[in-house]
Design a protein around this motif. Sequence first.
Motif, mmCIF file in Angstrom:
data_model
loop_
_atom_site.group_PDB
_atom_site.id
_atom_site.type_symbol
_atom_site.label_atom_id
_atom_site.label_comp_id
_atom_site.label_asym_id
_atom_site.label_seq_id
_atom_site.Cartn_x
_atom_site.Cartn_y
_atom_site.Cartn_z
ATOM 1 N N ILE A 210 0.838 -1.207 0.000
ATOM 2 C CA ILE A 210 0.000 0.000 0.000
ATOM 3 C C ILE A 210 0.871 1.254 0.000
ATOM 4 O O ILE A 210 0.627 2.206 -0.747
ATOM 5 C CB ILE A 210 -0.947 0.011 1.223
ATOM 6 C CG1 ILE A 210 -1.952 -1.138 1.126
ATOM 7 C CG2 ILE A 210 -1.681 1.353 1.321
ATOM 8 C CD1 ILE A 210 -2.824 -1.294 2.364
ATOM 9 N N GLY A 211 1.897 1.256 0.848
ATOM 10 C CA GLY A 211 2.789 2.409 0.933
ATOM 11 C C GLY A 211 3.525 2.658 -0.368
ATOM 12 O O GLY A 211 3.640 3.803 -0.819
ATOM 13 N N ASN A 212 4.026 1.589 -1.006
ATOM 14 C CA ASN A 212 4.721 1.735 -2.290
ATOM 15 C C ASN A 212 3.778 2.246 -3.372
ATOM 16 O O ASN A 212 4.170 3.037 -4.234
ATOM 17 C CB ASN A 212 5.320 0.393 -2.720
ATOM 18 C CG ASN A 212 6.548 0.031 -1.910
ATOM 19 O OD1 ASN A 212 7.309 0.895 -1.519
ATOM 20 N ND2 ASN A 212 6.747 -1.253 -1.644
ATOM 21 N N TYR A 213 2.529 1.787 -3.315
ATOM 22 C CA TYR A 213 1.527 2.254 -4.288
ATOM 23 C C TYR A 213 1.243 3.741 -4.092
ATOM 24 O O TYR A 213 1.149 4.499 -5.056
ATOM 25 C CB TYR A 213 0.243 1.442 -4.125
ATOM 26 C CG TYR A 213 -0.883 1.879 -5.040
ATOM 27 C CD1 TYR A 213 -0.868 1.554 -6.396
ATOM 28 C CD2 TYR A 213 -1.956 2.614 -4.543
ATOM 29 C CE1 TYR A 213 -1.895 1.959 -7.244
ATOM 30 C CE2 TYR A 213 -2.993 3.018 -5.377
ATOM 31 C CZ TYR A 213 -2.952 2.693 -6.727
ATOM 32 O OH TYR A 213 -3.969 3.097 -7.560
ATOM 33 N N MET A 214 1.125 4.163 -2.843
ATOM 34 C CA MET A 214 0.814 5.562 -2.544
ATOM 35 C C MET A 214 1.959 6.499 -2.897
ATOM 36 O O MET A 214 1.745 7.704 -3.094
ATOM 37 C CB MET A 214 0.449 5.712 -1.069
ATOM 38 C CG MET A 214 -0.838 5.007 -0.680
ATOM 39 S SD MET A 214 -1.237 5.124 1.080
ATOM 40 C CE MET A 214 -1.661 6.865 1.226
ATOM 41 N N MET A 215 3.177 5.968 -2.987
ATOM 42 C CA MET A 215 4.328 6.792 -3.371
ATOM 43 C C MET A 215 4.165 7.381 -4.764
ATOM 44 O O MET A 215 4.755 8.410 -5.090
ATOM 45 C CB MET A 215 5.619 5.971 -3.315
ATOM 46 C CG MET A 215 6.135 5.699 -1.924
ATOM 47 S SD MET A 215 7.631 4.659 -1.934
ATOM 48 C CE MET A 215 8.810 5.773 -2.719
#
Length: 245
Positions: A210-215
Amino acid sequence: MNDYILYSFLTLLLSILFSMGGAGSGVALIPVLNFLGLDFTVAKAVGLFAGASTTITSSVMNIKRKAVEYSFVAPIALMMLIFAPLGAYSSSFINEEVVKFFFMLMLFYSASMMMFGKKKALFCSTGKTTLFIVGAVVGFLAGLLGVGGGNILIPLLALLGFEPKKVAVAVSFVVPFSALGSFFTYASYVPLDWVLLLCVALSAIVGGYIGNYMMHFKLDQKQIKKLMALILYGLALKLLWHFIF
């Protein structure tokens, strides 16, 4: 069951935030779990398992993209693979309060590098000997403190004059060596709750994705790192309070 849900939820939140900032959440997860009542050594093992679960994915992706420069990462990976288990094993002979004190210093160091760290190198020392020494020192400290070592390794290599992009790829490749080596060492002498490990690992993996996607949504990396730094400062100050009072 309630503890599993709480630990999983906190792991998910921390993994999302720290992966958005390009870092592992283990450094924050360990003190949080300890403050919630989990034994410090067990918390280190859980944090390592969660960190390894997320970084292995990054390593595999970098290998597939042929982004790994093996001549650069091999000396670091080799020394971390050797010295991280030694650090983890040494932890069993050192007073827990002493290890916590050094963990507190590492939190202050990590937070300060996130908040104030500069990209310019202090001096240039980029030879193979430097890589072997850095791998050994960081590996031992990572094993002793129960972290993957990326939060120590990234700023250190940057200060030594290594190229930031090369460092980022290298760290994502070598951290699993340190994390898994340390984890299995802790698992050899610490009783672990494998259901808890599974719950936390799954939460870390989901949070990392999720965090990598939000980057990709052009978030302000400086602000995210400042928030991460504030969290680490808060955890470090809580540990400092523990030592003073």
